[in-house]
Design an enzyme around this catalytic site. Structure first.
Site, PDB file in Angstrom:
ATOM      1  CE  LYS A 164      -1.533  -1.506   3.799  1.00  0.00           C
ATOM      2  NZ  LYS A 164      -2.181  -1.733   5.111  1.00  0.00           N
TER       3      LYS A 164
ATOM      4  CB  THR B 254      -5.584   8.651   7.086  1.00  0.00           C
ATOM      5  OG1 THR B 254      -4.570   9.230   7.916  1.00  0.00           O
ATOM      6  CG2 THR B 254      -5.844   9.527   5.878  1.00  0.00           C
TER       7      THR B 254
ATOM      8  N   GLY C 261      -7.019   4.105  10.666  1.00  0.00           N
ATOM      9  CA  GLY C 261      -7.644   2.821  10.343  1.00  0.00           C
ATOM     10  C   GLY C 261      -7.786   2.536   8.861  1.00  0.00           C
ATOM     11  CB  THR C 262      -6.337   4.043   5.748  1.00  0.00           C
ATOM     12  OG1 THR C 262      -5.039   4.101   6.316  1.00  0.00           O
ATOM     13  CG2 THR C 262      -6.956   5.413   5.738  1.00  0.00           C
ATOM     14  N   GLY C 263      -5.622   1.182   6.799  1.00  0.00           N
ATOM     15  CA  GLY C 263      -5.085  -0.142   6.465  1.00  0.00           C
ATOM     16  C   GLY C 263      -6.021  -1.258   6.915  1.00  0.00           C
ATOM     17  CB  CYS C 264      -7.946  -1.768  10.089  1.00  0.00           C
ATOM     18  SG  CYS C 264      -6.602  -1.637  11.268  1.00  0.00           S
TER      19      CYS C 264
HETATM   20  N1  LIG Z   1      -4.655  10.445   1.789  1.00  0.00           N
HETATM   21  C1  LIG Z   1      -5.056   9.355   1.133  1.00  0.00           C
HETATM   22  N2  LIG Z   1      -5.875   9.456   0.051  1.00  0.00           N
HETATM   23  C2  LIG Z   1      -6.310   8.381  -0.624  1.00  0.00           C
HETATM   24  N3  LIG Z   1      -5.951   7.117  -0.276  1.00  0.00           N
HETATM   25  C3  LIG Z   1      -5.137   6.936   0.783  1.00  0.00           C
HETATM   26  C4  LIG Z   1      -4.646   8.027   1.548  1.00  0.00           C
HETATM   27  N4  LIG Z   1      -3.872   7.538   2.559  1.00  0.00           N
HETATM   28  C5  LIG Z   1      -3.890   6.195   2.424  1.00  0.00           C
HETATM   29  N5  LIG Z   1      -4.633   5.828   1.357  1.00  0.00           N
HETATM   30  C6  LIG Z   1      -4.950   4.465   0.913  1.00  0.00           C
HETATM   31  O1  LIG Z   1      -5.444   3.765   2.056  1.00  0.00           O
HETATM   32  C7  LIG Z   1      -5.020   2.410   2.032  1.00  0.00           C
HETATM   33  C8  LIG Z   1      -4.197   2.121   3.281  1.00  0.00           C
HETATM   34  O2  LIG Z   1      -2.914   2.585   3.033  1.00  0.00           O
HETATM   35  P1  LIG Z   1      -1.775   2.983   4.044  1.00  0.00           P
HETATM   36  O3  LIG Z   1      -2.116   4.293   4.669  1.00  0.00           O
HETATM   37  O4  LIG Z   1      -0.499   2.922   3.279  1.00  0.00           O
HETATM   38  O5  LIG Z   1      -1.836   1.811   5.107  1.00  0.00           O
HETATM   39  P2  LIG Z   1      -1.811   1.805   6.709  1.00  0.00           P
HETATM   40  O6  LIG Z   1      -3.086   2.418   7.186  1.00  0.00           O
HETATM   41  O7  LIG Z   1      -1.684   0.339   6.989  1.00  0.00           O
HETATM   42  O8  LIG Z   1      -0.603   2.613   7.097  1.00  0.00           O
HETATM   43  C9  LIG Z   1      -4.256   2.249   0.710  1.00  0.00           C
HETATM   44  O9  LIG Z   1      -5.147   1.851  -0.291  1.00  0.00           O
HETATM   45  C10 LIG Z   1      -3.741   3.674   0.447  1.00  0.00           C
HETATM   46  O10 LIG Z   1      -3.425   3.918  -0.905  1.00  0.00           O
HETATM   47  C1  LIG Z   2      -6.047  -2.170  17.527  1.00  0.00           C
HETATM   48  C2  LIG Z   2      -5.391  -1.537  16.356  1.00  0.00           C
HETATM   49  N1  LIG Z   2      -5.112  -2.277  15.271  1.00  0.00           N
HETATM   50  C3  LIG Z   2      -4.508  -1.704  14.208  1.00  0.00           C
HETATM   51  C4  LIG Z   2      -4.193  -0.366  14.207  1.00  0.00           C
HETATM   52  C5  LIG Z   2      -3.492   0.249  13.042  1.00  0.00           C
HETATM   53  O1  LIG Z   2      -4.407   0.538  12.103  1.00  0.00           O
HETATM   54  P1  LIG Z   2      -4.109   1.135  10.670  1.00  0.00           P
HETATM   55  O2  LIG Z   2      -5.219   0.747   9.802  1.00  0.00           O
HETATM   56  O3  LIG Z   2      -2.734   0.781  10.221  1.00  0.00           O
HETATM   57  O4  LIG Z   2      -4.250   2.655  10.933  1.00  0.00           O
HETATM   58  P2  LIG Z   2      -3.371   3.712  11.721  1.00  0.00           P
HETATM   59  O5  LIG Z   2      -3.224   3.356  13.146  1.00  0.00           O
HETATM   60  O6  LIG Z   2      -2.071   3.768  10.969  1.00  0.00           O
HETATM   61  O7  LIG Z   2      -4.184   4.942  11.579  1.00  0.00           O
HETATM   62  C6  LIG Z   2      -4.512   0.386  15.339  1.00  0.00           C
HETATM   63  N2  LIG Z   2      -4.250   1.700  15.398  1.00  0.00           N
HETATM   64  N3  LIG Z   2      -5.112  -0.216  16.406  1.00  0.00           N
END
Ligand SMILES: Nc1ncnc2c1ncn2[C@@H]1O[C@H](COP(=O)(O)OP(=O)(O)O)[C@@H](O)[C@H]1O
Ligand SMILES: Cc1ncc(COP(=O)(O)OP(=O)(O)O)c(N)n1
Length: 274
Positions: A172, A206, A208-211
């Site tokens: 990602k 943003t 929890g985007t990854g979850c």
């Molecule tokens: N500002 C943003 N605008 C659009 N898509 C985003 C943005 N930030 C993250 N994403 C998308 O959200 C998803 C989670 O990505 P990412 O943020 O890299 O993961 P994580 O939350 O695990 O750190 C991916 O599809 C990424 O491209």
């Molecule tokens: C309980 C718990 N699990 C996972 C995360 C991390 O989530 P993620 O989607 O990677 O989002 P961010 O924390 O990067 O905003 C979490 N925070 N808590």
């Protein structure tokens, strides 16, 4: 009704972890169950505490689900320790159920959600079982032990992860420096590869985007969508959820899990063939 489970940590703030997963499952018409690996005291400002659940009780939760529910897909998120990873891997290793592994390591505020000693356990025990692995850039760097600074580095990282036994990896690009696009890179163990490009939304919300992305992917796989289509549809789900972000809390607010079902706005995701 398809039944899925998430094996992950609880986020008291409701934007990530188990809570984000269950909300996403509900929105996508699959019945969500859960195995809680750890409690976090967390809100949009950060994580103020982590309490891992006793390993024997995690094992009990998994058993309770397996003896009663025909699961269509399993997702893992925050697993916290090497012991937890080993127990879960041994409980699910012989199931022929798609496994989506989101290798959660660090929360947005910098707090550790996976102990350092657990990284090797992830590599050895869980990755070989993964149908899809969904690391962000820092997670892919940790798992491969190599810095990612270019598209070529992303490709090398994916090759390394596939050599560890992963069938498909979605790296990602949320953390990449690109003001215009959020691009994710997809690699299959048969050599097929493509990327998904969407407009980068200028928002601080943003959490929890990854979850949410990996939960949507889990739901689409459970619904029977071919893997490639499930990945693209999950990208649309997260793009909508970020576009219509929720301004909840005083820090990094959650994404909008309702947006996809409400069909709030067609948000374009461009698939680029390699
Ligand atoms: N500002 C943003 N605008 C659009 N898509 C985003 C943005 N930030 C993250 N994403 C998308 O959200 C998803 C989670 O990505 P990412 O943020 O890299 O993961 P994580 O939350 O695990 O750190 C991916 O599809 C990424 O491209
Ligand atoms: C309980 C718990 N699990 C996972 C995360 C991390 O989530 P993620 O989607 O990677 O989002 P961010 O924390 O990067 O905003 C979490 N925070 N808590």
């Amino acid at each position: 009704m398809r039944i899925v489970t998430t094996i992950a940590g609880s986020d008291s703030g409701g934007g990530a972890g188990i809570q984000a997963d269950l909300k996403t499952f509900q929105e996508l018409d699959v019945f969500g169950t859960s195995v809680i690996t750890a409690l976090t005291a967390q809100n949009t400002l950060g994580v103020s505490g982590v309490l891992p659940i006793e390993v024997s009780f995690i094992e009990k939760q998994v058993l309770a689900l397996l003896e009663d529910f025909p699961l269509s897909a399993i997702k893992t998120g925050m697993l916290f320790s090497s012991k937890i990873i080993q127990v879960i891997a041994s409980q699910i290793k012989d199931l022929e159920i798609p496994l989506i592994v989101d290798p959660v390591m660090i929360a947005k505020g910098g707090e550790n959600l996976l102990q350092q000693e657990a990284i090797e356990a992830l590599r050895i025990y869980l990755l070989p079982l993964a149908t899809v692995l969904t690391p962000n850039i820092p997670e892919a760097e940790v798992l491969t032990g190599k810095k990612i600074e270019s598209i070529a580095d992303i490709k090398h990282a994916a090759e390394t992860l596939i050599r560890l036994g992963v069938q498909c990896v979605v790296i990602k690009g949320g953390h990449l420096v690109d003001e215009k696009y959020a691009t994710d890179y997809v690699f299959f163990n048969n050599g097929r590869t493509f990327s998904m490009q969407a407009k980068r939304i200028n928002t601080k919300n943003t959490h929890g985007t990854g979850c949410t992305f990996s939960a949507a992917l889990t739901a689409f796989i459970a619904q029977g969508l071919p893997l490639e289509q499930a990945i693209i549809e999950a990208k649309k789900f997260i793009q909508m959820a970020i576009t219509h972000d929720l301004n909840i809390g005083n820090g990094h607010g959650p994404t909008n899990h309702f947006a996809y079902r409400k069909n709030m706005e067609i948000s374009e995701v461009t698939v680029l063939e390699a």
